[in-house]
Scaffold this active site. Structure first.
Site, short mmCIF file in Angstrom:
data_model
loop_
_atom_site.label_atom_id
_atom_site.label_comp_id
_atom_site.label_asym_id
_atom_site.label_seq_id
_atom_site.Cartn_x
_atom_site.Cartn_y
_atom_site.Cartn_z
N PRO A 182 149.16 89.10 11.50
CA PRO A 182 149.86 87.57 10.10
C PRO A 182 150.90 87.57 10.63
O PRO A 182 152.13 88.11 10.79
CB PRO A 182 149.79 89.09 8.89
CG PRO A 182 150.00 90.14 9.36
CD PRO A 182 149.73 90.52 11.06
N GLY A 183 150.85 86.27 10.71
CA GLY A 183 152.47 85.36 10.47
C GLY A 183 152.63 84.89 9.17
O GLY A 183 153.44 85.54 8.58
N ARG A 230 153.80 69.54 8.09
CA ARG A 230 152.84 70.20 7.85
C ARG A 230 151.24 69.05 6.95
O ARG A 230 150.44 69.15 7.84
CB ARG A 230 152.48 71.54 7.38
CG ARG A 230 153.03 72.66 8.13
CD ARG A 230 152.88 73.99 7.77
NE ARG A 230 151.15 74.12 7.70
CZ ARG A 230 150.70 74.58 6.62
NH1 ARG A 230 150.59 73.95 5.80
NH2 ARG A 230 149.37 74.20 7.32
N TYR A 280 148.44 68.58 9.43
CA TYR A 280 147.25 68.77 9.13
C TYR A 280 146.87 68.09 8.02
O TYR A 280 145.82 68.57 7.60
CB TYR A 280 147.20 70.18 8.63
CG TYR A 280 148.23 71.25 10.86
CD1 TYR A 280 147.66 70.45 11.56
CD2 TYR A 280 149.26 72.14 9.81
CE1 TYR A 280 148.22 71.57 12.78
CE2 TYR A 280 150.03 72.48 11.29
CZ TYR A 280 149.84 72.65 12.23
OH TYR A 280 150.16 73.04 13.27
N CYS A 327 161.58 57.80 8.78
CA CYS A 327 161.21 55.99 8.83
C CYS A 327 159.05 55.75 9.75
O CYS A 327 159.34 55.24 10.49
CB CYS A 327 161.64 55.79 9.42
SG CYS A 327 163.17 55.71 8.75
N GLU A 328 158.54 56.80 8.77
CA GLU A 328 156.89 56.35 8.75
C GLU A 328 156.16 56.86 7.68
O GLU A 328 156.90 57.21 6.84
CB GLU A 328 156.45 58.72 9.52
CG GLU A 328 157.75 58.71 10.71
CD GLU A 328 156.94 58.27 12.13
OE1 GLU A 328 155.72 57.92 12.03
OE2 GLU A 328 157.08 58.23 13.11
#
Ligand code: LLP
Length: 441
Positions: free
Chosen positions: A300-301, A339, A343, A370-371
């Site tokens: 597990p992480g 994230r 995703y 700036c996105e």
């Protein structure tokens, strides 16, 4: 004392609470106080939650299958202070680069409890790992089998290794975090015969001692069934390899990928459910194929650190576009947590002061990069906000800071570890000098 809602109690750190002033506290420290002391964006990690999760995994798995090692996957959050806690809790740890190995070494992490993963380990990295006396190396390609055998020979070492196989099982998670299917850069495919070839090559390499097999399906995995399906397939393969090449499966590692709740309505199965599914599948597979029950390792992480971490941002500009959307800009964003952009991951957002106050409005919390794709959470219901308010996102402890960047030349945030009313800095905020340090004029 007012309390967090039941849903929030599940996704905030175990020590989180509301104080009499209406501020969210973690580890006995109010978020407002921490923000004023350490600045924002700030990542707060709760030591009690890290220890709690380590213990939940250890007891959940060893109750179901006694000979289990819990191997924390460093990539979810690499930090020496964290690694020390992981070591104290008796866990093992995996690293995937020389850089992660340096962090393990900095914490004095016992070498015997380390496993080197990754799909393209370099000569230098392998050499550094062998010099540290690393416990296991998990090999991922024919190139790595040859390379490690050579490096180990030069050092006069016989290195314990596992082979990463790919079982062609889809765990139904995000395409970008799916790893155990046929079309993947990871592992030796059982389906194509590559895995059988790898077993043969590794067994005949003089400086490698093959102790077992590993697979990792992807993450986060909310379903249990893909684990047992893959375990059965890989154990069947192990039995075939025993018969054909004499492989002894003394260790078996079905990876990580255990899910966590990011939003209160979507909670994963409990750890004990994963533990039962995996242990039953290992036992029955061994029984079915006549194998000795191996030492089990799970990795597990996310599930160890996600819930321990809370990100804190300060609200800047607020734009109300009538009948379209309310944009609330904060002082972090995709630079410290990519994230959502990468995703479409969902996060819960709460105001740090009186999180459940009325009136509310639906807002989209965006970052300062700036996105247009730079956001933290879309269309979330929050108390009506003012510039200067603090917002926090629970379950931010995994894969946020480790995937952080200096995009737009921003400095990466400070991180504090809290416990019993004390906060200690475990990573200082980057400075402009840090940004300039690697560039040459
Ligand atoms: N073992 C192996 C071989 C892995 O590749 C990984 C994760 C793990 C264990 C731990 O998986 P976990 O228990 O943390 O789910 N950046 C993505 C996740 C990438 C995971 C990569 N490998 C995210 O932010 O969701």
């Amino acid at each position: 004392m007012p309390q967090l809602t039941n849903n929030d109690q599940e996704i905030f750190p175990v020590s989180a609470s509301l104080n009499d002033a209406g501020d969210i506290t973690i580890g006995g420290c109010s978020i407002a106080q921490l923000a004023s002391e350490f600045g924002t964006p700030l990542y707060i990690y709760d030591e009690d939650t890290v220890r709690h999760m380590c213990r939940q995994f250890t007891s959940g798995f060893t109750d179901a299958y006694e000979r289990t090692h819990i191997e924390y996957s460093t990539k979810a959050f690499a930090n020496p202070a964290l690694a020390k806690i992981i070591a104290e809790e008796g866990l093992h740890m995996d690293v995937v680069t020389g850089g992660e190995l340096i962090f393990a070494k900095a914490a004095g992490f016992p070498a015997e409890r380390l496993n080197f993963h990754g799909n393209n380990k370099g000569r230098e990295e392998l050499s550094e790992a062998l010099d540290y006396g690393i416990g296991r190396i998990t090999l991922d390609s024919f190139y790595e089998i040859g390379l490690l055998n050579e490096v180990a020979r030069e050092k006069g070492i016989r290195q314990k290794v596992l082979l990463r196989v790919s079982p062609s099982v889809d765990p139904h998670t995000h395409l970008l975090t799916t790893t155990g299917v046929l079309d993947s850069k990871f592992g030796f495919s059982i389906e194509t015969g590559a895995a059988a070839e790898a077993v043969q090559q590794a067994l005949s390499a003089d400086n490698l001692e093959v102790v077992g097999l590993h697979f990792h399906l992807g993450s986060p995995i909310f379903e249990l069934e893909p684990y047992s399906q893959a375990i059965d397939y890989v154990l069947k393969f192990a039995a075939e390899m025993r018969d054909v090449h004499g492989l002894q499966l003394t260790e078996f590692n079905p990876g990580g990928g255990f899910a966590v709740g990011y939003v209160g309505e979507e909670l994963p199965p409990p750890i004990t459910a994963y533990a039962n599914e995996i242990s039953v599948a290992v036992r029955s597979g061994c029984d079915r194929y006549g194998l000795e029950e191996p030492q089990l390792t799970v990795e597990p992480g996310r599930a160890i650190v996600a819930r321990a971490g809370v990100a804190v941002y300060q609200v800047g500009g607020i734009k109300r576009i009538p009948n379209v959307r309310v944009y609330v800009s904060v002082d972090g964003g995709m630079g410290d947590n990519i994230r959502p952009a990468l995703y479409s991951s969902e996060y819960t957002v709460r105001r740090a002061h009186e999180p459940y106050a009325e009136p509310t409005e639906k807002v989209t919390v965006v970052g300062k990069y700036c996105e247009s794709g730079d956001y933290i959470a879309k269309d979330v219901e929050l108390p009506v906000l003012d510039s200067g308010d603090l917002l926090c996102t629970p379950t931010s402890g995994a894969y946020s800071v480790p995937m952080a960047s200096n995009y737009n030349m921003t400095t990466r945030p400070a991180i504090v570890m809290v416990k019993d009313g004390d906060a200690r800095l475990i990573r200082r905020r980057e400075t402009y000098e840090d940004l300039l340090a690697t560039s040459l004029v």
